[in-house]
Design an enzyme around this catalytic site. Structure first.
Site, PDB file in Angstrom:
ATOM      1  NE  ARG A 228       6.204  23.677  14.686  1.00 28.27           N
ATOM      2  CZ  ARG A 228       5.837  24.843  15.108  1.00 28.27           C
ATOM      3  NH1 ARG A 228       5.377  25.295  16.217  1.00 28.27           N
ATOM      4  NH2 ARG A 228       5.942  25.962  14.053  1.00 28.27           N
ATOM      5  CG  HIS A 276      -0.199  25.806  17.403  1.00 25.60           C
ATOM      6  ND1 HIS A 276       0.381  24.898  16.964  1.00 25.60           N
ATOM      7  CD2 HIS A 276       0.879  26.954  17.670  1.00 25.60           C
ATOM      8  CE1 HIS A 276       1.964  25.547  16.325  1.00 25.60           C
ATOM      9  NE2 HIS A 276       1.844  26.530  16.960  1.00 25.60           N
TER      10      HIS A 276
HETATM   11  C1  GLV Z   1       4.093  28.535  15.773  1.00 22.95           C
HETATM   12  O1  GLV Z   1       4.036  27.704  16.391  1.00 22.95           O
HETATM   13  C2  GLV Z   1       5.011  29.294  15.234  1.00 22.95           C
HETATM   14  O2  GLV Z   1       5.780  28.723  14.696  1.00 22.95           O
HETATM   15  O3  GLV Z   1       4.921  30.678  15.089  1.00 22.95           O
END
Ligand code: GLV
Length: 313
Positions: A228, A276
């Site tokens: 994160r 992401h």
């Molecule tokens: C992405 O970061 C997830 O938590 O799947």
């Protein structure tokens, strides 16, 4: 017949989910959270990503909540989210494989300084940086050896890296030297020419990747963040890159997301940003995983990735 109510990804994605579940679990009754006729029953399972706060009272009456994310910090940290309802994190083969592929790509991009090539290409400039640095001469350390971390570490070992991992409690993993607990953190960091962050986001881990932390890595180490954005003190990361403490970073997660156009991370010559995207399995593979977890809970079994709200993941 078990019922699964889909809230994940909003009403417009329901048809995609319905088709996926029809293929892998035709016996599961799949309904849209958003259909006016859907009434949640106490025996229902709900599939969510990031539900609105006004969904929480109804979610508090479900049998279990399954999340399309491998990380559930956004749910556990949300005021009023029903933490007492069983919550299952995303997993499955493809989720692990995608993450292992991404980290392998990122690690080799750091080894060969691929960011330099991209910058040169943008300027149509031919300048050779030949780097004779190989996987078998590179020590890579994976922080967080849960479902995804385990996949990543064993895959990197198969690729030929010298792999270590760090987690809270001792474990054995083929081809991986495991360091356990806070007291082993320094020894682990000292061996990581490339550090991969796959920790869950909890009050104990947020901000862990700071100036003092980065200094414990071998000088010129690479950094990959697939945990994160909150784990990293962003100015400390940029300063470490500028000072040569780190040689480069590949960031799939940042704070905030989406990353604002004004962020210095975008243009830093030693940072590769991806939006992401490291590991999102196909709807079919996610549906298969969810259907298996629902089946386990229907039989009274505990899914492997059942979240412990006290632990925070
Ligand atoms: C992405 O970061 C997830 O938590 O799947």
């Amino acid at each position: 017949m078990a019922r699964l109510i889909i809230s994940a990804d909003g009403p417009e994605k329901f048809d995609i989910w319905k088709k996926a579940f029809a293929e892998v679990a035709p016996d599961l009754s799949v309904l849209s959270w958003y259909a006016s006729e859907t009434r949640l029953q106490p025996s229902d399972y709900v599939l969510v990503w990031s539900p609105e706060a006004d969904h929480y009272p109804a979610l508090a009456t479900a049998k279990a909540i399954l999340c399309t994310g491998a990380g559930v910090d956004h749910l556990l940290n949300a005021p009023g989210f029903p933490r007492h309802i069983p919550l299952v994190r995303m997993g499955g083969e493809q989720t692990g494989q995608l993450m292992a592929d991404y980290v392998t790509w990122a690690a080799i991009a750091l080894l060969r300084q691929a960011r330099t090539w991209a910058l040169q290409q943008a300027e149509q400039r031919w300048a050779c940086n030949t780097i004779a640095r190989t996987t078998d001469a590179t020590r890579i350390g994976v922080m967080g050896l849960g479902h995804l971390g385990g996949y990543v570490a064993t895959h990197l070992a198969r690729v030929g890296f010298r792999v270590s991992g760090w987690k809270r409690s001792p474990a054995t993993l083929t081809g991986v030297t495991v360091y356990a607990g806070q007291e082993a953190l320094s020894a682990f960091l000292e061996t990581a020419d490339i550090l991969v962050n796959l920790l869950p986001s909890t009050p104990q881990t947020d901000g862990i990747i700071s100036k003092e932390f980065l200094k414990r890595l071998p000088r010129g180490a690479g950094f990959i963040n697939v945990g994160r954005g909150r784990h990293v003190v962003q100015t400390d990361l940029i300063n470490a890159l500028n000072a040569g403490i780190l040689c480069g970073a590949v960031l799939d997660v940042v704070t905030p997301e989406p990353l604002p156009a004004t962020s210095p991370l975008w243009t830093h010559p030693s940072i590769i940003i991806t939006p992401h995207v490291a590991s999102e399995a196909s709807p079919l593979m996610q549906a298969q995983y969810v259907a298996e977890a629902v089946g386990q809970m229907e039989r009274g079994e505990k899914p492997a990735l059942l979240c412990d709200p006290q632990r925070g993941y």
